[in-house]
Design a protein around this motif. Structure first.
Motif, PDB file in Angstrom:
ATOM      1  N   ASN A 444       0.839  -1.193   0.000  1.00 22.59           N
ATOM      2  CA  ASN A 444       0.000   0.000   0.000  1.00 22.59           C
ATOM      3  C   ASN A 444       0.878   1.248   0.000  1.00 22.59           C
ATOM      4  O   ASN A 444       1.279   1.723   1.044  1.00 22.59           O
ATOM      5  CB  ASN A 444      -0.915  -0.032   1.243  1.00 22.59           C
ATOM      6  N   PRO A 445       1.172   1.766  -1.181  1.00 23.30           N
ATOM      7  CA  PRO A 445       2.116   2.886  -1.271  1.00 23.30           C
ATOM      8  C   PRO A 445       1.601   4.152  -0.590  1.00 23.30           C
ATOM      9  O   PRO A 445       2.387   4.963  -0.107  1.00 23.30           O
ATOM     10  CB  PRO A 445       2.251   3.122  -2.781  1.00 23.30           C
ATOM     11  N   ALA A 446       0.293   4.314  -0.520  1.00 30.06           N
ATOM     12  CA  ALA A 446      -0.274   5.520   0.079  1.00 30.06           C
ATOM     13  C   ALA A 446       0.046   5.570   1.571  1.00 30.06           C
ATOM     14  O   ALA A 446       0.403   6.609   2.117  1.00 30.06           O
ATOM     15  CB  ALA A 446      -1.774   5.560  -0.139  1.00 30.06           C
ATOM     16  N   LYS A 447      -0.087   4.435   2.222  1.00 27.95           N
ATOM     17  CA  LYS A 447       0.241   4.366   3.651  1.00 27.95           C
ATOM     18  C   LYS A 447       1.032   3.072   3.860  1.00 27.95           C
ATOM     19  O   LYS A 447       0.454   2.030   4.164  1.00 27.95           O
ATOM     20  CB  LYS A 447      -1.050   4.345   4.483  1.00 27.95           C
ATOM     21  N   PRO A 448       2.343   3.150   3.630  1.00 31.63           N
ATOM     22  CA  PRO A 448       3.146   1.924   3.607  1.00 31.63           C
ATOM     23  C   PRO A 448       3.040   1.139   4.906  1.00 31.63           C
ATOM     24  O   PRO A 448       3.156   1.696   5.986  1.00 31.63           O
ATOM     25  CB  PRO A 448       4.575   2.447   3.408  1.00 31.63           C
TER      26      PRO A 448
END
Length: 511
Positions: A444-448
């Motif tokens: 989840n790149p938005a919230k690693p």
RNA sequence: CGGGGUGUAGCUUAGCUUGGUAGAGCGCCUGGUUUGGGACCAGGAGGUCGCAGGUUCAAAUCCUGUCACCCCGACCA
């Protein structure tokens, strides 16, 4: 209930938001707090007590290897600092510089700096150059060598993005600085002190490390070789826990540390420097703390055992307190690694489990409850901080003192095992670029989420590969492991360049 | 130094779009009831709404400026 009892003492949990969890642990344990000076911290008694224990134990190890303490100035004349080209260049951007000597009242009635100094003074970010100036005077002959000195000091590095304990503008540390007659001796010293660090971190802080050499890009400015120990913390990132530098003759040339050799010739000394800082406190937190707060390795805990007298009824109060005092007396007579056990009886008038939770959050290794019912049964209720918070073992009061040191040892050992299992579980051997990139890319790149770990992979030794990976993934080479005589390095192919690689190196995201 | 965001009680914050005497929770203080586990009831203290200027009868709210802090990037024990 006005405050619904949280499931965990610390919010958020580690898996929810690791950086925020870290700050909350520091706060809940009252270790330190941010100060009004940006980037600087106030170290509170609980945090400083941990530091004092680290200091005392490390200092004994330095003394045992022949070193002595001394103290050198906070201010370094700019011209001294500039003597070693790579060194200035490396530190220039983070130097605090003192340019004036007094305050004067100006026309608007404000205090302003008055007399400019004839030469600006750099607030030491490290002391190689100012110590070198002294060593140049002290060293005349090979008979003056080796010089084996350590200093405990504060240093200042003007950091862009401070984080309490991990990266602060001012921090406390020790810096060893030695001069040797030969290159071999200086290299041996560099390695010896790294081994001291490894032992300290492993046996005192209960943290396993990988040790090795830094690649050129991660080397200390001015050093020929930088050795390091790298620990993994619970978000699976690496943190450099200590470094030891072989400085060759770079700094002795810069400072003029010269001696007459056995052969009668003038030679430059071979120097080393090595350091560990209050960053270790942050490392301990991130390695061992849990969702209920700090968990301290017993060997560095400011208090080993806290006794919590339970006094629900006035008529039994005196007897409970007497029993607590008696137990504390027995415990304080015990020695733990050369010093008496630190035992506290918490008899503050605080309701319910409030006191208990405070000590949980502070990470005290053993909590002992002693109440009227225990007096009847002859037991005490013992809770270990490395076990679930509600777990209690009833131990006959007469036996507890006899078992206390063994229990602390067991906690110390367990914390190490736990940390080692965690590290090993998140250390991989990887041979393809795809797998490597996949390993270090969050889902989840938005919230690693917490991801990655340590990777042993081949490397062709080029700076370009390092830089590419750093810019793609923020992953760097943490260390190039030492040669192990038992298992010679395994040659292979660098998965990034397709070129030959003499050995695997350790990669990770780092603090 | 670039890009984004936020400033209201010790802490976390509501209110701001649509101007009308500043609200809550936690913490703190007092009294009482409690006490083998982050207690409850009642009462109380605490705020120049970051700062300066402007618009207005009236500004936490609108406008301008400024400062500080936070997050992301370059740097790092």
């Amino acid at each position: 209930m006005s405050t619904p009892a949280a499931k965990t003492a610390i919010t958020p949990r580690r898996d929810e938001d690791f950086p925020e969890w870290y700050q909350q642990v520091v706060r809940a344990a009252e270790m330190a707090e941010p100060s009004d000076v940006r980037g600087c911290m106030v170290i509170r008694p609980w945090g400083y007590g941990i530091w004092e224990n680290m200091q005392r134990q490390l200092d004994a190890m330095f003394k045992a290897t022949g070193h002595r303490n001394a103290y050198f100035p906070l201010f370094i004349p700019l011209s001294y600092f500039a003597r070693e080209a790579a060194h200035v260049e490396g530190f220039a951007k983070e130097c605090a510089v003192v340019t004036h000597s007094r305050l004067e009242v100006n026309a608007e009635g404000k205090m302003v700096p008055g007399s400019p100094l004839s030469e600006p003074l750099v607030v030491r970010p490290t002391s190689e150059t100012i110590i070198g100036a002294s060593y140049a005077k002290w060293v005349q002959s090979y008979r003056d060598l080796p010089v084996l000195i350590n200093q405990w000091a504060n240093v200042v590095r003007w950091e862009m993005r401070p984080r309490v304990f991990l990266r602060t503008t001012e921090f406390l540390w020790q810096e060893g600085h030695t001069v040797h007659e030969t290159e071999a001796e200086a290299r041996a010293e560099t390695r010896q002190m790294l081994d001291v660090y490894e032992e300290f971190v492993r046996d005192h802080l209960a943290i396993p490390v990988f040790s090795g050499e830094k690649s050129e890009s991660e080397r200390f400015p001015g050093a020929v070789q930088t050795l390091c120990i790298e620990a993994m913390v619970q978000d699976r990132k690496a943190i450099q826990a200590g470094t030891s530098h072989f400085l060759g003759q770079n700094f002795s040339r810069a400072s003029g540390i010269q001696f007459q050799s056995r052969a009668g010739t003038q030679e430059f000394g071979w120097t080393t420097s090595w350091g560990m800082s209050t960053r270790l406190i942050g490392t301990v937190i991130m390695a061992h703390a849990d969702d209920d707060g700090l968990v301290l390795p017993p060997r560095i805990a400011p208090i080993h055992i806290v006794i919590l007298p339970i006094t629900p009824k006035e008529e039994t109060r005196t007897r409970v307190l007497e029993a607590a005092a008696k137990l504390a007396g027995e415990l304080r007579a015990l020695m733990y690694f050369g010093a008496p056990l630190d035992v506290e009886i918490d008899q503050r008038e605080l309701g319910g489990g409030l006191k208990n939770w405070e000590w949980i959050k502070k990470g005290v290794p053993l909590r002992v409850e002693l109440g009227p019912r225990d007096l009847e049964s002859g037991n005490v209720a013992v809770s270990r901080r490395d076990q679930p918070v509600k777990a209690k073992e009833f131990v006959p009061a007469a036996e507890f003192a006899g078992r206390a040191v063994e229990l602390l040892d067991s906690i110390q050992q367990n914390l190490f095992e736990r940390a080692k299992q965690f590290r090993d579980a998140h250390t991989r051997t990887i041979d393809t670029k795809e797998e490597f990139y996949d390993f270090f890319t969050p889902k989840n790149p938005a919230k690693p989420e917490i991801h990655g770990g340590f990777v042993r992979a081949h490397w062709n030794g080029s700076r370009e590969v390092e830089e590419q990976i750093k810019s793609d993934l923020k992953v760097t080479i943490r260390c190039i492991p030492f040669d192990d005589p038992a298992t010679p390095p395994e040659a292979g192919i660098c998965p990034f360049s397709g070129e030959a690689s003499p050995r695997r190196v350790v990669w990770a995201k780092a603090y």
